[in-house]
Design an enzyme around this catalytic site. Sequence first.
Site, short mmCIF file in Angstrom:
data_model
loop_
_atom_site.label_atom_id
_atom_site.label_comp_id
_atom_site.label_asym_id
_atom_site.label_seq_id
_atom_site.Cartn_x
_atom_site.Cartn_y
_atom_site.Cartn_z
N CYS A 188 0.79 -1.24 0.00
CA CYS A 188 0.00 0.00 0.00
C CYS A 188 0.82 1.28 0.00
O CYS A 188 0.63 2.16 -0.84
CB CYS A 188 -0.91 0.04 1.23
N HIS A 192 -1.79 7.07 4.60
CA HIS A 192 -0.69 6.09 4.67
C HIS A 192 0.62 6.63 4.12
O HIS A 192 1.43 5.90 3.54
CB HIS A 192 -1.08 4.80 3.93
#
Length: 438
Positions: free
Chosen positions: A45, A105
Amino acid sequence: MLFADDLGYADIGCYGSNDIPTPNIDSLAAQGMKFTNAYVTAGTCSPSRAALLTGQYQQRFGFEFNTSNRAITERLGRGLDPFAPIISDVLSKALYKTGMVGKWHQGTRDQFHPVNRGFDEFYGFLAGAHAFLDPKRLTKEERAVAGGGGNTGPLLRGFNPEVEDEYLTDAFAREAVDFISRQSANQPFFLYVPFNAVHTPLEATQKYKDRFSNVADLKRRIYYAMTSAMDDAVGDIMAAVNSSGFSDNTLVVFFNDNGGPIYTEVQSNGPLRMGKLFLFEGGIRVPLIIKWPGQIDAGSVSDATVSALDLFPTFASVAGAKLPEEIKMDGFDLTEWLLGARTDNVHDTLFWRNGDNKAMRKGKWKMVEVPGHVWLFNLEADISEKNNLAEQRPEVVNELQQAFRDWETTIEDPAWPAKPNTNSPPTIIDGVEYRFKV
């Protein structure tokens, strides 16, 4: 820009799913262009998103591995280099109103925060995962199949924590719709919606689970429900674009951060080998759909090799924004391909590195290398990477290895190490140890 999380390559209708109806995502493909050779730059990710946002290989600033869990990321200050220009910085300077809804993130400290990276508005969370529901709403059986990735920090509006009562995918749709509804026809805008669907924890409300009452396996039923919820969210967002009068003048992208994981046992990457974490096709080849009314022929399909790296320069070109002169973009402006003026490969070569795991694509050839072993595949004839041609074509292997070594001279060493617990146990592929690093 609508961005899925851990979606299986073949888990939407227009990419082959017969199990999960996704009419809203499929509609984007029917109205725009579907890419069959679209790649991200990492099988996980966080580094994948870093390349998407910067238009550069994430290794150019040491972002090779995930930022780790929230506590370590916060304590050690891991995140996307604050001096690396990103899409929102450039579009904001071009007088676009910029908003972000969803999963960041890219670091949790203030210097990494979306509001400090060119986004006028932010609603979402900073870490790598988040629960979709209050755990008290789950049955014992549902908690057992949810998997990891529960609450890892508060939901934020800007810098302020908020309590969210809605199913999180629905909440992100609500916030995206609200952002669009407040825009003026005279004010160009950029909205980045990185869903955390369908990342673990696997959680869904009864509304969505009821759509798949015929699916006996609870984990699979919940995953299908999560995907259906995300498709509903895409539909709500597109309805807001249409009702606000922006549909004829808005470029829309649907993309995914990496392949569907195989460890959940519910995602499908179709014909692609392996999945998230790995540098085989199942980990790095993803769905990409671009809709641009009046510019892209409806129902177009492109086999050109493209990358997440290309979206930043494409957006800047469409917006008439100036790219920073001090950086070397690894991506290319896709406008000519979107308009049908070109059909050749956008990238002749693409590179991936995950510690000592390496991969490269040049034309039809794909090399995957781990310590002590090399695979070579002809992707034009073998999309599933079943036939290792390394022994038959050593000259191709040598050519790709040299090109990879040349590329490595242009990038940085990792700015932080991989998580130590991902080094063991290895996955055995064709009798060979593959130790992915996160």
